[in-house]
Design an enzyme around this catalytic site. Sequence first.
Site, PDB file in Angstrom:
ATOM      1  N   CYS A   7       0.833  -1.206   0.000  1.00 36.32           N
ATOM      2  CA  CYS A   7       0.000   0.000   0.000  1.00 36.32           C
ATOM      3  C   CYS A   7       0.867   1.256   0.000  1.00 36.32           C
ATOM      4  CB  CYS A   7      -0.948  -0.001   1.195  1.00 36.32           C
ATOM      5  SG  CYS A   7      -0.124  -0.105   2.790  1.00 36.32           S
ATOM      6  N   HIS A  44      -1.277   1.658   7.428  1.00 33.82           N
ATOM      7  CA  HIS A  44      -1.857   1.515   6.091  1.00 33.82           C
ATOM      8  C   HIS A  44      -1.772   2.854   5.382  1.00 33.82           C
ATOM      9  CE1 HIS A  44      -4.216  -0.085   2.867  1.00 33.82           C
ATOM     10  NE2 HIS A  44      -5.191   0.770   3.045  1.00 33.82           N
TER      11      HIS A  44
END
Length: 982
Positions: A230, A900
């Site tokens: 990510c 994230h």
Amino acid sequence: EKLLNKAGLSSVCFRYVVDRRWFEQWKEFVESGDQNSSSFPGQIDNTELFEDLDSYHLKERLVENEDFMLVPAEAWHKLLLWYGMTDGQPALERKVVDLPSTLKVEVYPVEIFLCLHSNMENVISAQFSRTDSIYAIQTAMCQAFSVPPGSECHLWMKSSDSSCERLRNVHVSVLDACLSSGMTVIMETRNADGTWPSSRPQNMRNSVEEQDTYRGQPGVCGLTNLGNTCFMNSALQCLSNTPPLTEYFLQSSYLEELNFTNPLGMKGEIAEAYADVVKQMWSGRHYSVVPRVFKTKVGHFASQFLGYQQHDSQELLSFLLDGLHEDLNRVKNKEYIELRDAEGRPDQEVAEEAWRNHRRRNDSVIVDTFHGLFKSTLVCPECHKVSVTFDPFCYLSVPLPVSKDRVMEVFFVSLDPHAKPVQHRVVVPKAGRVSDLCAALSEMTSVPPTQMVVADVFNHRFYKIYNPEESLSCILDRDDIFVYELSEQDEDSVLLALYLRERSHYRDYGSSSNSYGASLFGHPLLLNVPRSSCSQEALYSLFLQRLARYVRPPDPAEELEEEEEDEEEELYKTQTNGISDDEQDASETAGPTEPEPCCSNTSPNGPSDGAAAAEPLPEVNHAPTALDQGDTEISNGSPNPTEIPICGSGVAGSPEGTSACGDLGADAEAEGSSKPPADAPQQPCDTTEGENEEEKLEEARSPSPPANEHPAKRRACRKRRRSLFTIQAVNSNGTTERGMGEGGSAVSFSSQPYVAIDWDPDMKKRFYNENEAERYVKHVSMEVPQQQTTVELQECIELFTNVETLEEENPWYCPVCKKHQLATKKLDLWSLPEVLIIHLKRFSYTKFTREKLDTIVDFPLRDLDFSSFLLRKDVSTEEPPSRYDLIAVSNHYGGLRDGHYTSYAQNKDNGQWYYFDDSKVTYASEDQIVTNAAYVLFYQRQDRIRKPTLAAPSTSSASPAHSASDITEMGAAPSCGTMTTD
């Protein structure tokens, strides 16, 4: 004859091949001077040189001056004019090539087979000189196969072993590309969706039918998470939505500027891999793209990004911008430039010289778009020498104001056994010690800090027990910290760690005895125990008193009823750690069950400290199962397996096996009263072997009566005094090591003593109230909302330009003092690029702390004005303005160890903001962009912003809270459910 004997070879001339016999006959004819001579050669005929008259291929291994002659171009044209050429035969023109260290006529050119990837059966052959470029082959193939002009092509070289290799650099020669006769060159053209036919099977995100039918907004395309990628997806989305760079690649301008020889570059491979990703994302034919080839290339050239670990998006961005710059650097040979200090010259002059020198070595689209210039001023603290230099930058890493305090949430466990744990929120110094935490908590609880012990509870055990002098930086925000109130300590007391375990019986076939496993449960305790009260009886009473809030003491009637059934059998049961074989068999079938509500538990709930209601304690078992770290195996290996001489008193049992305690009833035990075992009189040892075995069983359960007492009386005493649990010495993990029970399970005082109380499942179900044990209350400090710190972006930029002193690890060498100095350093902005990248330094690393700053940075979406920060004040009207608008944001959610990455970006064509979360893309509104997760900001200068060419889509029915069905639902992979997925 003059033409035949004309000067030697040059790389710009040609030679023609003529059959030697025709040439000799012509020569004889000319020398005879007779026009009617029979030696007239006739038309030029090279029939003997060809293998066949269909392909007109030269025979192999022809030798100059034996099989053929080489004629200069002017002489050939005269001969052709005079004598003509045999019908159908081609002129054998051969190029003079400049090979390494020699000039040579290329009699045998390289003959290559050519075909298209889309039609491998249609193969043609063509001849090329070894000095021809690969681009000449590409041009010839485009003409031969009628490829539309402007099409982007890839050439592949296929050798005889069927292996293919990409011909990346079209500017190298056929010789340098190692192309030889008999090889095949395959051409492919880029598909309309941005993919290449050769790699489409690996890169397909959706089915072919979906790819062919889907039409979306170019640029609104997700990137598949390949496994902790990510961070890469976030950086790619931000760069993809940087208009000048994306247009540069979409227009294929990079093809003319690929630098394959730069030793600092990646041979153009990073630029090509990035171009492939951008063209696929902006084709409008993908829901999401799989950037696997790009990820592989990045890992190949930057080993820190190999594998699938989590990384920093800003670090990848820095590598990518530098890699693209070197792959696209227009400077092929960098010259050496000696840097000069300002030496009192005007800033304008020094800045222009520095920028000019920078462009002499670095000239690429990255420099054009992202590079600016700042002024660096160093001052020596001794001689006050001032050094001024102007250095280029690609992005600004600006610090965030760092608070010196830290907010911690802890659970306070009172000495009062009926008081529930209380959750507190305290403010402590970031660089403080554990003693500072105790002092802050003392102000709320009125408990002296000296009577507190701080521990980290993990998986129902103590992960670490801190001493007061340890640094608070060892404690992370996500740790479950418990602070225990202790009784006043004296020299005769010991700090005891208490674990709770539940037995699960099984038979150990590897030994001659029975064994049982035990798994940890509940919350551990810390308590001070006098050394004189460390017998099993005293500890049993003390533990019952300490657990009174959620452990119900049994009444005698229950115990008698429980023991009545197997009264006679119990005399002959085999003892194993205080558990009989029958009890083991029964407990094997009865596993742990939910505890019944404790109806007789009427103890007060303890002070609530302003909390509205009690709540269950947070689950501290972070392990997958309790058996992973909490299981243990206890073997019956000693005559008195349940003795716990923690204090080394040796009075828990006599050498003869007799009891060392008086006749303590269950009622007295429940009330917590106990006498020092040393006060009890010793009983004579006058028992049979069977009675001695029975006494071992009695000792394992509870204090035993005298051995010479009547059997019936002894059985009644046993039934009345049955224990709820047994006590076992353990290690810090809550497990009993093999051999630990031998010799009375002694624990040395040189380390922290740990004990566990072991429960049978049925006893735990009846007397342990699990719901009550998990309850806690919140202090009023928890109800006060935490004020989220907010700073302006301008404050961060001001911190960037503040004067700072260099650290000891990075001193400056003063040319006057002739030694390294901790000089003062000041950075000032001189000129700004078209696209300004601002990196917010959220990850703070110092000698004492490592943390992520969740401060909200309030950054403007429009009209970010840098005029007050630019050092150059005499800006002319020709200079670009200093106002910027936001175009993209890279976000980081989570902490130091995990997190994230996502991104917000504005589409350059329709002006709409989108939220990119790996393969999922949703609409975004401007009021959602400024968050405490913003990590890297992308700004574009207003004078270079192009107005959207398309109308913004209607977002009335879409919001980031909706699923990706608004934009990229079909074929999109599910996004991570939690931030810890990465």
